[in-house]
Design a protein around this motif. Structure first.
Motif: not given
Length: 250
Positions: A171-182
């Protein structure tokens, strides 16, 4: 000026998507169009301009993504804006498809429908891939708000196992979170990336986490280094130019 007007079916064919998707974009104002009676029309010039904004900037060194391990990797990517991020994600997914892999897209700050539109404009047949279960798009922020870091991590794990059940090897996956995502706290993000890295190492997953750093200030620089320590390699990408760095453990 080219005043040729295209029908919805013609635009859908050009973009390798369905007429229903084009109608949705038109109603939402994401694709400019004109109403002639009850029928929508899209100026060819408008479509070509939109395509030129997304398709002319690709990775100039096409061999760069070959540096990514085809079966097990966790890559951090550093980009400057959303256009660069979508360009990189599109090229990453195309490389995954060329290797016969299933695709996974986790959305943090991105809306799933925006992802569908942007990747379609960059040449990916999104609805066809989703219809075959060759691609799944998930709202990871919703999962994080419900279950903390374990929510998104479980999604990555579940989709990796589903990939194997469907007969794919990787599986090839991309998440692209933001620095304040969590939850708006950077330490939570670092904790999530560390845990995700531990999980990905045990699964047939090639994961990429593209981040947007519009400017590298003192605080951003320390965050950048911190995040790099939880990935096995790093790509710096800007306007088609890219550099790949292998992150060797100390």
């Amino acid at each position: 000026m080219n005043e040729e007007l295209l029908t919805v079916d013609e635009v859908a064919d050009i973009l390798r998507t369905t007429p229903n998707t084009i109608y949705r974009w038109l109603r939402a104002g994401k694709l400019p169009g004109v109403k002639i009676g009850k029928e929508w029309r899209i100026r060819r010039e408008t479509l070509e301009l939109r395509l030129s904004e997304t398709n002319t900037v690709i990775i100039k060194d096409q061999g760069l993504l070959d540096n990514i391990h085809p079966q097990h990797d966790h890559v951090m990517a550093v980009t400057r804006n959303t256009n660069n991020l979508y360009n990189l994600e599109a090229e990453f997914f195309k490389k995954g498809l060329s290797r016969g892999s299933r695709l996974f897209k986790g959305c943090w700050w991105q809306h799933p429908d925006d992802v569908r539109q942007e990747l379609s404009l960059r040449g990916l047949p999104i609805e066809e891939l989703e219809g075959k279960n060759s691609l799944t798009i998930v709202d990871l922020t919703h999962q994080y708000n419900r279950s903390g870091k374990n929510g998104p991590i479980q999604i990555w794990s579940d989709e990796a196992r589903k990939t194997l059940e469907l007969g794919y090897k990787t599986m090839w996956g991309s998440g692209s979170p933001h620095l304040l995502s969590c939850g708006g706290h950077f330490p939570n993000l670092v904790d999530f990336e560390s845990s995700l890295d531990d999980v990905i190492r045990k699964l047939p997953v090639v994961g990429i986490c593209p981040y947007i750093f519009e400017t590298i200030k003192d605080d951003c620089f320390s965050q950048l280094i911190n995040l790099m320590n939880h990935h096995r390699s790093v790509i710096f990408y800007n306007d088609g130019l890219a550099t790949y760095l292998k992150n060797e453990p100390a």
